[in-house]
Design a protein around this motif. Structure first.
Motif, mmCIF file in Angstrom:
data_model
loop_
_atom_site.group_PDB
_atom_site.id
_atom_site.type_symbol
_atom_site.label_atom_id
_atom_site.label_comp_id
_atom_site.label_asym_id
_atom_site.label_seq_id
_atom_site.Cartn_x
_atom_site.Cartn_y
_atom_site.Cartn_z
ATOM 1 N N GLY A 1 0.791 -1.229 0.000
ATOM 2 C CA GLY A 1 0.000 0.000 0.000
ATOM 3 C C GLY A 1 0.814 1.264 0.000
ATOM 4 N N VAL A 2 2.147 1.157 -0.013
ATOM 5 C CA VAL A 2 2.989 2.337 0.126
ATOM 6 C C VAL A 2 2.889 3.282 -1.071
ATOM 7 C CG1 VAL A 2 5.105 1.374 -0.890
ATOM 8 C CG2 VAL A 2 5.263 3.084 0.954
ATOM 9 N N LEU A 3 2.426 2.788 -2.213
ATOM 10 C CA LEU A 3 2.287 3.652 -3.386
ATOM 11 C C LEU A 3 0.867 4.202 -3.540
ATOM 12 C CD1 LEU A 3 4.410 1.704 -6.038
ATOM 13 C CD2 LEU A 3 5.090 3.651 -4.620
ATOM 14 N N CYS A 4 0.015 3.989 -2.532
ATOM 15 C CA CYS A 4 -1.388 4.401 -2.637
ATOM 16 C C CYS A 4 -1.549 5.887 -2.919
ATOM 17 C CB CYS A 4 -2.136 4.080 -1.343
ATOM 18 S SG CYS A 4 -2.557 2.341 -1.154
ATOM 19 N N LEU A 5 -0.806 6.742 -2.227
ATOM 20 C CA LEU A 5 -0.983 8.177 -2.394
ATOM 21 C C LEU A 5 -0.630 8.617 -3.805
ATOM 22 C CD1 LEU A 5 0.343 9.728 0.946
ATOM 23 C CD2 LEU A 5 -2.007 9.665 0.132
ATOM 24 N N ILE A 6 0.470 8.083 -4.341
ATOM 25 C CA ILE A 6 0.882 8.465 -5.686
ATOM 26 C C ILE A 6 -0.116 7.943 -6.706
ATOM 27 C CG2 ILE A 6 2.715 8.341 -7.408
ATOM 28 C CD1 ILE A 6 4.679 7.826 -5.136
ATOM 29 N N MET A 7 -0.551 6.708 -6.528
ATOM 30 C CA MET A 7 -1.413 6.075 -7.518
ATOM 31 C C MET A 7 -2.876 6.497 -7.399
ATOM 32 S SD MET A 7 0.273 2.295 -7.936
ATOM 33 C CE MET A 7 -0.720 1.958 -9.393
ATOM 34 N N SER A 8 -3.196 7.337 -6.422
ATOM 35 C CA SER A 8 -4.566 7.840 -6.337
ATOM 36 C C SER A 8 -4.852 8.827 -7.462
ATOM 37 C CB SER A 8 -4.811 8.510 -4.980
ATOM 38 O OG SER A 8 -3.993 9.660 -4.839
ATOM 39 N N LYS A 9 -3.792 9.391 -8.053
ATOM 40 C CA LYS A 9 -3.970 10.365 -9.129
ATOM 41 C C LYS A 9 -3.290 9.946 -10.434
ATOM 42 C CE LYS A 9 -4.463 14.458 -6.205
ATOM 43 N NZ LYS A 9 -3.971 15.828 -5.901
ATOM 44 N N LEU A 10 -2.361 9.014 -10.367
ATOM 45 C CA LEU A 10 -1.611 8.618 -11.550
ATOM 46 C C LEU A 10 -1.755 7.120 -11.796
ATOM 47 C CD1 LEU A 10 1.677 10.612 -10.813
ATOM 48 C CD2 LEU A 10 -0.073 11.215 -12.495
ATOM 49 N N ASN A 11 -1.783 6.743 -13.035
ATOM 50 C CA ASN A 11 -1.828 5.330 -13.392
ATOM 51 C C ASN A 11 -0.432 4.818 -13.713
ATOM 52 O OD1 ASN A 11 -4.686 5.092 -13.219
ATOM 53 N ND2 ASN A 11 -4.875 6.073 -15.228
ATOM 54 N N ALA A 12 -0.148 3.612 -13.261
ATOM 55 C CA ALA A 12 1.167 3.025 -13.524
ATOM 56 C C ALA A 12 1.303 2.684 -15.000
ATOM 57 C CB ALA A 12 1.362 1.775 -12.678
ATOM 58 N N GLU A 13 2.510 2.873 -15.511
ATOM 59 C CA GLU A 13 2.798 2.500 -16.901
ATOM 60 C C GLU A 13 3.055 1.000 -17.014
ATOM 61 O OE1 GLU A 13 5.937 5.334 -18.203
ATOM 62 O OE2 GLU A 13 5.195 6.475 -16.476
ATOM 63 N N ARG A 14 3.772 0.454 -16.040
ATOM 64 C CA ARG A 14 4.021 -0.989 -16.002
ATOM 65 C C ARG A 14 4.185 -1.412 -14.555
ATOM 66 N NH1 ARG A 14 7.658 0.098 -20.104
ATOM 67 N NH2 ARG A 14 9.491 -0.574 -18.940
ATOM 68 N N MET A 15 3.750 -2.638 -14.246
ATOM 69 C CA MET A 15 3.905 -3.186 -12.905
ATOM 70 C C MET A 15 4.236 -4.667 -13.011
ATOM 71 S SD MET A 15 0.728 -1.484 -10.745
ATOM 72 C CE MET A 15 -0.528 -2.370 -11.654
ATOM 73 N N VAL A 16 5.191 -5.114 -12.213
ATOM 74 C CA VAL A 16 5.495 -6.540 -12.180
ATOM 75 C C VAL A 16 5.669 -6.993 -10.737
ATOM 76 C CG1 VAL A 16 6.645 -6.482 -14.435
ATOM 77 C CG2 VAL A 16 8.014 -6.267 -12.344
ATOM 78 N N GLU A 17 5.352 -8.249 -10.497
ATOM 79 C CA GLU A 17 5.689 -8.886 -9.229
ATOM 80 C C GLU A 17 7.073 -9.503 -9.391
ATOM 81 O OE1 GLU A 17 4.547 -12.796 -6.606
ATOM 82 O OE2 GLU A 17 2.955 -11.864 -7.806
ATOM 83 N N ILE A 18 8.019 -9.060 -8.599
ATOM 84 C CA ILE A 18 9.409 -9.521 -8.716
ATOM 85 C C ILE A 18 9.479 -11.012 -8.402
ATOM 86 C CG2 ILE A 18 11.761 -9.237 -7.834
ATOM 87 C CD1 ILE A 18 10.944 -6.324 -7.107
ATOM 88 N N ASN B 1 -4.273 -1.874 -1.751
ATOM 89 C CA ASN B 1 -4.648 -0.612 -1.126
ATOM 90 C C ASN B 1 -4.813 -0.862 0.367
ATOM 91 O OD1 ASN B 1 -5.469 2.072 -0.856
ATOM 92 N ND2 ASN B 1 -6.709 1.980 -2.724
ATOM 93 N N ILE B 2 -4.584 0.150 1.181
ATOM 94 C CA ILE B 2 -4.736 -0.033 2.626
ATOM 95 C C ILE B 2 -5.613 1.068 3.196
ATOM 96 C CG2 ILE B 2 -2.553 -1.231 2.924
ATOM 97 C CD1 ILE B 2 -1.397 1.353 4.029
ATOM 98 N N SER B 3 -6.300 0.735 4.257
ATOM 99 C CA SER B 3 -7.141 1.727 4.918
ATOM 100 C C SER B 3 -6.276 2.674 5.717
ATOM 101 C CB SER B 3 -8.147 1.031 5.850
ATOM 102 O OG SER B 3 -7.456 0.300 6.850
ATOM 103 N N GLY B 4 -6.758 3.891 5.888
ATOM 104 C CA GLY B 4 -6.036 4.861 6.696
ATOM 105 C C GLY B 4 -5.249 5.855 5.882
#
Length: 278
Positions: A95-112, A153-156
């Motif tokens: 959930g650490v990227l929640c604030l950034i991703m609330s307004k921006l969409n990721a271009e690419r995401m992978v599970e390492i 996503n995380i609550s709070g």
């Protein structure tokens, strides 16, 4: 030259920050390693999210950001690499990227998925560093992970609004070096819900009906200096990041006090804004 930033809850006493930096330089001799913060409260995701959101965009496009907070690899805490706003983020899917991703969409995401090639329980040192250096060399995300479509996503982290828009429920997500308490309520949400209505902000015993744009707005400069008596007085502002902050003027936790010490505001302290009927 590649830029790799570090945001962790490691602190400075232990060898972990030095070990991570050493591992990066051992992989890449020509690289700039920049500390954003190592004083995140242990395992506090919302605090880390606030810090990285308000720091990453000052770096050049293509910068790589390692976030080592609550990063132990488990079946419920997977590791991800995300390209977002022309920056790369390497972190746990917590959930650490929640604030950034609330307004921006990721271009690419992978599970390492390189963990089986590395034997260690210090994942930020090994997996995150290997991933960051791979990207810095020009490698693609797909080589070190499998594509995913969403992040946890995380609550709070995000405030809630009542159905009739009569109040906003938020909380303190960050306390700065001056003891000022930053909430998760930003100006955009406040103005869209409030629509110019009068309001009262409550946080423990603190009550405020006005939000300033600058700390010094509380000062009446036409009053003689000896009669102003504003040091340590509580106020609420929209801070430079656009979030509502409960502060004290010229605060100092060791002298006049701070919002945190004087008002008992801690991380996760509830903050409520009640709007009057229009």
């Amino acid at each position: 030259m590649a830029v790799i930033t570090l945001t962790t809850d490691f602190g400075w006493k232990d060898p972990y920050v030095g070990a991570v930096k050493g591992a990066i330089y051992n992989e890449l001799e020509q690289v700039n390693v920049v500390d954003i913060s190592h004083d995140v409260s242990p395992f506090h995701i919302a605090e880390a999210a606030y810090i990285i959101q308000n720091a990453y965009s000052s770096f050049p496009k293509g910068s790589i950001h390692i976030i080592g907070v609550d990063a132990e690899h488990t079946v419920e805490n997977k590791h991800v690499a995300v390209k977002l706003n022309d920056h790369y983020f390497i972190c746990a899917d917590n959930g650490v990227l929640c604030l950034i991703m609330s307004k921006l969409n990721a271009e690419r995401m992978v599970e390492i998925n390189i963990h089986d090639r590395i034997s260690s329980n210090f994942t930020t040192l090994d997996v995150f560093v290997k991933t960051a250096c791979h990207i810095a060399r020009g490698g693609t995300l797909e080589v070190i992970g499998k594509p995913i479509k969403s992040l946890k996503n995380i609550s709070g982290i995000h405030p809630t609004v009542s159905e009739n828009k009569s109040y906003i429920n938020g909380q303190v997500i960050y306390i700065d070096n001056y003891g000022n308490s930053v909430t998760n309520i930003n100006r955009e949400l406040f103005e869209s819900v409030g629509r110019g209505r009068s309001f009262e902000l409550s946080a423990r015993s603190e009550k405020h009906k006005q939000i300033f744009n600058r700390y010094s707005d509380i000062v009446k400069f036409d009053t003689p200096v000896a009669k102003r008596d504003v040091d340590g007085r509580g106020l609420v502002i929209f801070n430079t990041a656009g979030f509502i902050e409960i502060a004290t003027y010229k605060s100092n936790p060791l002298t006049v006090g701070s919002a945190s010490t004087l008002f008992g505001l801690r991380l996760d302290t509830p903050v409520v804004i009640n709007f009057n009927a229009s």
